[in-house]
Motif scaffolding. Structure first.
Motif, short mmCIF file in Angstrom:
data_model
loop_
_atom_site.label_atom_id
_atom_site.label_comp_id
_atom_site.label_asym_id
_atom_site.label_seq_id
_atom_site.Cartn_x
_atom_site.Cartn_y
_atom_site.Cartn_z
N VAL A 42 -20.45 28.17 47.84
CA VAL A 42 -20.99 28.13 49.21
C VAL A 42 -19.89 28.41 50.23
CG1 VAL A 42 -21.99 26.59 50.94
CG2 VAL A 42 -22.93 26.64 48.64
N LEU A 43 -18.72 27.81 50.04
CA LEU A 43 -17.62 28.04 50.98
C LEU A 43 -17.11 29.49 50.91
CD1 LEU A 43 -15.63 24.72 50.62
CD2 LEU A 43 -17.03 25.47 52.55
N ALA A 44 -17.09 30.07 49.71
CA ALA A 44 -16.66 31.47 49.59
C ALA A 44 -17.63 32.41 50.29
CB ALA A 44 -16.52 31.86 48.12
N VAL A 45 -18.92 32.15 50.15
CA VAL A 45 -19.91 33.00 50.82
C VAL A 45 -19.83 32.79 52.33
CG1 VAL A 45 -22.39 33.38 51.14
CG2 VAL A 45 -21.45 33.15 48.84
N ALA A 46 -19.60 31.57 52.77
CA ALA A 46 -19.47 31.32 54.21
C ALA A 46 -18.23 32.00 54.78
CB ALA A 46 -19.42 29.82 54.48
N ALA A 47 -17.15 32.04 54.01
CA ALA A 47 -15.91 32.62 54.52
C ALA A 47 -15.88 34.14 54.38
CB ALA A 47 -14.72 32.01 53.77
N GLY A 49 -18.62 36.21 53.10
CA GLY A 49 -19.90 36.89 53.24
C GLY A 49 -20.47 37.40 51.93
N PHE A 50 -21.20 38.49 52.03
CA PHE A 50 -21.94 39.04 50.91
C PHE A 50 -21.04 39.51 49.77
CE2 PHE A 50 -24.82 42.28 49.00
CZ PHE A 50 -25.82 41.40 48.65
N ARG A 51 -19.81 39.91 50.08
CA ARG A 51 -18.89 40.35 49.03
C ARG A 51 -18.59 39.24 48.04
NH1 ARG A 51 -15.49 42.79 53.66
NH2 ARG A 51 -15.39 40.57 54.00
N ALA A 52 -18.44 38.02 48.52
CA ALA A 52 -18.19 36.88 47.64
C ALA A 52 -19.42 36.61 46.78
CB ALA A 52 -17.82 35.64 48.44
N PHE A 53 -20.60 36.73 47.36
CA PHE A 53 -21.84 36.52 46.60
C PHE A 53 -21.94 37.52 45.46
CE2 PHE A 53 -26.37 37.37 45.96
CZ PHE A 53 -26.80 36.08 45.61
N ILE A 54 -21.68 38.78 45.74
CA ILE A 54 -21.75 39.82 44.72
C ILE A 54 -20.70 39.60 43.64
CG2 ILE A 54 -21.42 42.30 44.30
CD1 ILE A 54 -24.09 41.59 45.55
N ALA A 55 -19.49 39.21 44.02
CA ALA A 55 -18.43 38.97 43.04
C ALA A 55 -18.79 37.83 42.10
CB ALA A 55 -17.11 38.66 43.75
N VAL A 56 -19.38 36.78 42.63
CA VAL A 56 -19.78 35.65 41.78
C VAL A 56 -20.93 36.05 40.86
CG1 VAL A 56 -20.79 33.34 41.82
CG2 VAL A 56 -18.92 33.90 43.36
N MET A 57 -21.86 36.81 41.35
CA MET A 57 -22.99 37.23 40.52
C MET A 57 -22.54 38.18 39.41
SD MET A 57 -25.55 35.57 41.41
CE MET A 57 -24.66 34.19 42.07
#
Length: 80
Positions: A42-47, A49-57
């Motif tokens: 959650v903190l990575a996506v907040a900091a 954005g969408f790039r962190a979400f894609i990297a985690v997925m």
């Protein structure tokens, strides 16, 4: 194979301590570990954005393939 990868994380200074506690510690440690992973996501996506979400997925896809390969191996304890 997955257990060997997790045990190799023991050598990473801060992460190793957390992984060791989650694998070998009491049951509450596993729940705290999962909560820490969710909070880090959650903190990575907040900091970032969408790039962190894609990297985690994308990382989750690799992990799930490893789990599927481990389950379908002949000598796996999970294969029955």
């Amino acid at each position: 194979m997955l257990k060997a990868i997790l045990k190799s994380l023991y050598w990473v200074p801060f992460l190793g301590m957390i992984v060791r506690e989650a694998l070998e510690g009491p049951d509450e440690a596993r729940y705290v570990f999962c909560g820490n992973l969710v909070m880090a996501f959650v903190l990575a996506v907040a900091a970032f954005g969408f790039r962190a979400f894609i990297a985690v997925m994308l990382t989750a896809v690799v992990v799930m393939f490893m789990v599927i390969f481990d389950i379908t191996r002949d000598d796996s304890p999970l294969s029955g």
